[in-house]
Design an enzyme around this catalytic site. Structure first.
Site, PDB file in Angstrom:
ATOM      1  N   GLU A 127      13.074   7.343  -5.456  1.00  0.00           N
ATOM      2  CA  GLU A 127      13.567   8.137  -6.585  1.00  0.00           C
ATOM      3  C   GLU A 127      13.156   7.517  -7.916  1.00  0.00           C
ATOM      4  O   GLU A 127      12.743   8.222  -8.839  1.00  0.00           O
ATOM      5  CB  GLU A 127      15.094   8.261  -6.558  1.00  0.00           C
ATOM      6  CG  GLU A 127      15.721   8.299  -5.184  1.00  0.00           C
ATOM      7  CD  GLU A 127      15.659   9.647  -4.507  1.00  0.00           C
ATOM      8  OE1 GLU A 127      15.478  10.663  -5.190  1.00  0.00           O
ATOM      9  OE2 GLU A 127      15.778   9.676  -3.264  1.00  0.00           O
ATOM     10  N   LYS A 187       0.834  -1.206   0.000  1.00  0.00           N
ATOM     11  CA  LYS A 187       0.000   0.000   0.000  1.00  0.00           C
ATOM     12  C   LYS A 187       0.874   1.264   0.000  1.00  0.00           C
ATOM     13  O   LYS A 187       0.667   2.171  -0.802  1.00  0.00           O
ATOM     14  CB  LYS A 187      -0.928  -0.016   1.220  1.00  0.00           C
ATOM     15  CG  LYS A 187      -1.989   1.045   1.176  1.00  0.00           C
ATOM     16  CD  LYS A 187      -2.855   0.996   2.418  1.00  0.00           C
ATOM     17  CE  LYS A 187      -3.967  -0.031   2.273  1.00  0.00           C
ATOM     18  NZ  LYS A 187      -4.848  -0.035   3.464  1.00  0.00           N
TER      19      LYS A 187
HETATM   20 MO1  MOS Z   1      15.818  12.581  -2.179  1.00  0.00          MO
HETATM   21  S1  MOS Z   1      16.209  14.023  -3.608  1.00  0.00           S
HETATM   22  O1  MOS Z   1      17.377  11.990  -1.967  1.00  0.00           O
HETATM   23  O2  MOS Z   1      15.069  13.430  -0.912  1.00  0.00           O
END
Ligand code: MOS
Length: 749
Positions: A716, A644
């Site tokens: 990321e 989730k």
């Molecule tokens: Mo991320 S840009 O490593 O918070």
């Protein structure tokens, strides 16, 4: 055509967010909300010029205003102990110097903090701030990337460091490009973009004693903030306490300790009272970094059958006049595809602006926009399906480091994503698909992000009542760290998640990295795993030592623990509970602290998360309006701890990528070196109506080489590649290739 299949069911029910109720009821306390006695309020005054010096500050009218406690500037600051003595006359800091707040009269960028007004109330501070008169002597500034591009150079710190990954890189045959059968070359531009979390940055600074500081500060790393403030104010580390339990989004803006934080700490010292400073939305554009303006040139060569023979990737990134901010921009290109001949170049352009910082998918979101757009252009030139081009150049091992991948299921991502999306229905020719008078486009892109694991500690405690407390100075900037950690602890100890409490966001807890680089689950998750395993073993040994214990002859591998009860085997009728064990030994609690870190596997394998995105857009042939209609995103990030929260993380990344592709652009008026985008009316981010159905899929196979939990980072990679997938879909819909983000209507009509 739209695929109606739902994502696969969660293999086991996901734990709901452990702090969900606190957040939705407003009971969660954010940095600016701590009820502190005798609190004074601060308002920051910032430079209106981009370069020059302060000639006069007339603070008298402000100081005489009702409720004002102090007006602090370089003229009367109590000073940051770690700063070197000020030179007379003031000299510009050499490149590589972190910004020093209220240090001298020099101005490096528009929006630089120059004074701080502290008053009894916020309104009094705001009123008084309007009375402070500051005169400047201006110098010619340079803020325009395009106009100054030719001054870009290899960063000084790269020149000094021969092993820097940002050194010029060449592998293979330099003649491969000129002799390639099919070639493309193009330049891609990404404007400055600002993280704009809902919660603005804020701090309450409290000097508990002359040498003891407590801050409630919005940041992404309580331990790094503690270390940074201790160093700046020359305090023993343990005398600085940093609390950041709840964070309303950050995306990288909270990785560093910024000048406003130091300013508030200085102010609290000066007025000998706790001081609160909240950045308004406008200050969020100049105070906490941004994704830097970049220009990238990519050239590619391939055989007629679509085998890459050469890639050249050159990137220029913007930085300030005083610091060098380096990003991974060109690095993914070396590892992403099986290409023998690759060159990369990376240059920085110093401008009279504040220093950029990491913003979600830093460097890779930027670089993969260019690389994955370029591949789409190459596929078009080759008259080859864009997905097929990627499959033909799939890297079975890391072509940069010549190492096997620790795990890579990118092909499985491509298969799942393309099937769920219905990629086979894509007609190759641009502008060939239409519905209801709208141009329909299908686009895709790949995604990767490096694996990061930092040494992390966690403490696990079993209490006499059978409840468990796990602690680590990690953070939750939004993804649900506490929820995932609770789940890891509950699974290992064999207790219900409701029995587990996970503490984070407090610098007095066991040492852990900040939340950045998608490293939290891989790093802290491993520490929680190890600490809970050690705790379990200790409790089993204590249990086996009880007279006549059913555990004394049990095989460790056969032991089963359910709801805090330990069974010698899965079939056993009799059991002993954790509470029985603590009770017998008369222990109020049993605890274990473990540190977890990488080993030699780092040199044996190349470690990345991988993924891909499929996007459908509809574009109005009349107005050029782009609507994203569907997104299917797939990630291979090893084991999924909580479907989730992971799905939610992926959706957030896609939303960020859509913003990057279609909307986000910080516009500067270069006559003044000042942003004209300073609020959400001018800086556009997606709203709900801009976001379509987003379907999220995971390969969910543990990567056995990375850590004991088999999990890699997701934060990321969720955004990396999304902007390219959107741009590629827009090209497919319209036949227009937009290489300059954001893709706004003026670029399409
Ligand atoms: Mo991320 S840009 O490593 O918070």
């Amino acid at each position: 055509m739209a695929n109606t299949q739902l994502p696969p069911a969660d293999p086991e029910p996901s734990l709901n967010r452990v702090d969900g109720r606190l957040k939705v009821t407003g009971a969660a306390t954010y940095s600016a909300e701590y009820p502190i006695d005798n609190l004074a309020h601060a308002v920051l005054i910032t430079s209106t010029i981009a370069k020059g010096r302060i000639t006069t500050i007339n603070a008298k009218p402000a100081e005489a205003a009702p409720g004002v406690l102090a007006v602090i500037s370089h003229r009367n600051t109590p000073g940051v102990p770690a700063y070197p003595p000020v030179k007379q006359p003031a000299e510009r800091a050499p490149v590589g110097t972190a910004f020093r707040v209220f240090y001298d009269e020099l101005i490096y960028f528009s929006g630089q903090p120059v004074a701080l007004v502290v008053a009894q109330t916020l309104e009094q501070a705001q009123q008084a701030a309007s009375l402070v008169e500051i005169d400047y002597q201006t110098e010619t500034h340079q803020t325009d990337f395009v106009a100054n591009r030719s001054k870009a150079a290899i960063a000084a710190n790269v020149q000094r460091n021969k092993t820097s990954p940002f050194q010029d890189y060449d592998r293979g045959d330099p003649d491969a490009m000129p002799s390639a059968e099919v070639k493309m070359e193009a330049t891609y531009t990404i404007p400055t973009q600002h993280h704009q979390p809902l919660e603005p940055h804020a701090i309450i600074a409290v000097w508990e004693a002359d040498d003891k500081l407590t801050v409630y500060d919005k940041n992404q790393g309580v331990k790094s903030a503690q270390g940074n403030l201790a160093q700046a104010f020359k305090l023993p580390r343990e005398n600085v306490k940093v609390n950041a339990q709840f964070i309303g989004g950050a995306f990288g803006s909270g990785i560093r300790v910024w000048p406003h934080t130091v300013a508030a700490v200085l102010a609290a010292k000066q007025v000998r009272r706790p001081v609160k400073l909240v950045l308004g939305r406008e200050l969020m554009f100049t105070s906490v970094g941004y994704r830097p303006f970049t220009e990238q040139k990519i050239a590619m060569g391939a055989t007629k059958t679509g085998i890459l023979t050469a890639i050249r990737h050159e990137g220029i990134g913007q930085t300030s006049a005083y610091e060098e901010h380096l990003e991974r921009t060109i690095l993914a290109t070396r590892a992403m595809y099986a290409c023998l001949n690759v060159s990369t170049r990376y240059r920085l352009l110093n401008l009279d602006v504040n220093t950029p910082t990491w913003m979600r998918g830093p460097g890779d979101a930027t670089g993969m926009f260019a690389l994955e757009s370029a591949l789409d252009e190459l596929a078009f030139a080759l008259q080859l399906d864009p997905l097929e081009l990627r499959l033909r150049n799939h890297a079975d091992a890391d072509p940069e480091r010549n190492l096997p991948w620790s795990a890579k299921s990118l092909k499985e991502c491509y298969r799942m994503g393309s099937e769920q999306f219905g990629w086979k229905n894509r007609k190759p020719e641009p502008r060939s698909m239409q519905v209801d008078g709208m141009l329909v486009g299908y686009g895709m892109a790949s995604s990767l992000y490096g694996f990061h694991r930092h040494p992390s500690k966690a403490k696990a405690m079993m209490q006499a009542d059978g409840s468990v407390v796990v602690q680590s100075a990690t953070m939750d900037i939004g993804p649900g760290t506490g929820t995932a950690m609770t789940q890891i602890a509950a699974r290992i100890l064999g207790v219900s998640p409701q029995k587990v409490r996970f503490d984070l966001g407090d610098s007095s807890l066991p040492d852990a990295p900040g939340q950045n680089g998608s490293a939290t689950i891989p790093s802290v998750g491993s520490a929680v795993h190890d600490a809970c395993k050690a705790l379990k073993n200790k409790l089993l040994i204590l249990g086996a030592s009880m007279p006549g214990s059913i555990l004394s002859s049990a095989w460790p591998d056969e032991i089963v623990i359910r709801n805090g009860r330990i069974y010698p085997t899965a079939e056993s009728r009799s059991s002993v509970s954790y509470t029985d064990i603590l009770k017998y030994h008369k222990l109020p609690q049993v605890e274990m602290t473990e540190e977890s870190k990488s080993g030699p596997e780092r040199d044996q394998y190349s470690m990345y998360s991988f993924g891909c995105h499929f996007v459908e857009v509809q574009v109005s042939p009349v107005t050029g309006e782009v609507r994203v209609k569907r997104v299917v995103t797939c990630a291979d990030v090893g084991k999924i701890i909580n479907y989730k929260t992971a799905r939610s993380q992926s959706i957030g990344g896609v939303v960020g990528g859509i913003g990057m592709a279609l909307m986000e652009e910080s516009v500067m008026d270069h006559r003044y070196g000042r942003y004209v985008t300073s609020d959400f009316a001018s800086y556009h981010i997606p709203v709900h109506a801009d976001i379509p159905q987003i379907e999220v899929f995971f390969v969910d196979q543990p990567d056995v080489h990375v850590n004991p939990i088999g999990a890699k980072g997701l934060g990321e990679i969720a955004i990396v590649g999304v902007a390219a997938a959107v741009a590629n879909a827009v090209f497919h819909a319209t036949g227009k290739r937009v290489r300059e983000l954001p893709i706004t209507v003026d670029k399409l009509v």
